[in-house]
Scaffold this motif. Structure first.
Motif, short mmCIF file in Angstrom:
data_model
loop_
_atom_site.label_atom_id
_atom_site.label_comp_id
_atom_site.label_asym_id
_atom_site.label_seq_id
_atom_site.Cartn_x
_atom_site.Cartn_y
_atom_site.Cartn_z
N HIS A 100 0.81 -1.22 0.00
CA HIS A 100 0.00 0.00 0.00
C HIS A 100 0.84 1.28 0.00
O HIS A 100 0.30 2.37 0.14
CB HIS A 100 -0.96 0.00 1.20
N GLY A 101 2.14 1.13 -0.15
CA GLY A 101 3.02 2.28 -0.27
C GLY A 101 3.09 3.14 0.97
O GLY A 101 3.34 4.35 0.88
N GLU A 102 2.91 2.55 2.14
CA GLU A 102 2.93 3.34 3.37
C GLU A 102 4.38 3.70 3.73
O GLU A 102 5.25 2.84 3.78
CB GLU A 102 2.28 2.57 4.52
N ASN A 103 4.59 4.98 4.02
CA ASN A 103 5.91 5.43 4.44
C ASN A 103 5.91 5.74 5.94
O ASN A 103 4.89 5.64 6.62
CB ASN A 103 6.37 6.65 3.63
N ASP A 104 7.06 6.08 6.46
CA ASP A 104 7.19 6.32 7.89
C ASP A 104 6.25 7.42 8.39
O ASP A 104 5.64 7.28 9.45
CB ASP A 104 8.63 6.71 8.23
#
Length: 256
Positions: A100-104
């Motif tokens: 889902h392309g989740e970043n920090d």
């Protein structure tokens, strides 16, 4: 309470109401290990039913949105998790980051939203095999801790109360059958601890750091006995009582 071993089952996109029987069996056994904190994060569809079916263990969500409500089709807010019976949420799992392309920054926002709603949180971090082979594992994971954990201003009370945990899950070990060497787990947990203390001061030393990545009855005792390991985040082996309970037993007695 915050120093009890924490054994959490992540059912991922698995489960139906028929699996409530497995959850009840796990719950009955969890009651025999008061020195171990046991929890399961089922799919959202089962949270309410699971909460009604068990009493000795926690029930959580596998993700939440940053907003309380709104036009976010298919998403679930932290407030909704609370309403359906959850008491914690897993944020930033590597499968969420990858698929889902989740970043920090997004994981941090979700973690802060979950705490605001009253949920405990488990924030996941971990390196890929390429990053480990390149000698960047500690740097990558330390950066994820710095960027994904809620700010001290938001989380100080929650950290002190034991409501915040970190799960170290080397991406290359999740669901692959490969397990990180114990010495590597100890080294990484120490690096994570250093970042937690830098973030939260003395309270950072109380945050439990769980290991995840192909944990099973055969390796649980050794992993849980390793220095700095405060529990386990378990995937496939949490789907049945037969596979999961030896891990709980290992946390409670020191042997599988």
């Amino acid at each position: 309470m915050s120093h009890r071993p924490y054994i959490v089952g992540n059912w991922k996109m698995n489960g139906s109401r028929a699996m409530l029987a497995e959850a009840r069996a796990i719950d009955r056994a969890a009651g025999r290990y008061p020195d171990v904190q046991v929890a399961i994060a089922p799919p959202f569809t089962l949270i309410g039913a699971l909460r009604e079916a068990v009493s000795a263990m926690g029930v959580g969500g596998q993700d939440c949105h940053t907003e309380v409500k709104g036009a976010h089709t298919g998403d679930v807010s932290a407030a909704m998790l609370v309403d359906t019976g959850a008491d914690f949420a897993i944020l930033g799992h590597s499968e969420r980051r990858k698929d889902h392309g989740e970043n920090d920054a997004l994981v941090k926002a979700k973690a802060e939203a979950a705490l605001t709603a009253g949920l405990d949180i488990i924030v996941c971090v971990g390196e890929t095999l390429d990053q480990r082979d390149a000698g960047k594992a500690e740097a990558v994971v330390s950066s994820q801790v710095d960027g994904s954990l809620p700010s001290p201003e938001t989380a100080a009370e929650a950290v002190a109360a034991g409501k915040v945990a970190v799960a170290y899950e080397p991406v290359w070990a999740i669901g692959t059958g490969r397990v990180a060497a114990v010495e590597d787990v100890v080294t990484m947990h120490a690096a994570i601890r250093a970042r937690l203390v830098a973030l939260y001061g003395e309270s950072g030393s109380k945050v439990r750091i769980l290991y995840g990545g192909s944990v099973n009855s055969g390796n649980a005792a050794e992993l849980l006995a390793a220095d700095g390991v405060g529990g386990a985040l378990v995937g496939g082996a949490s789907l049945t009582a037969e596979a999961f309970l030896p891990i709980v037993a290992a946390a409670g007695t020191g042997e599988a």
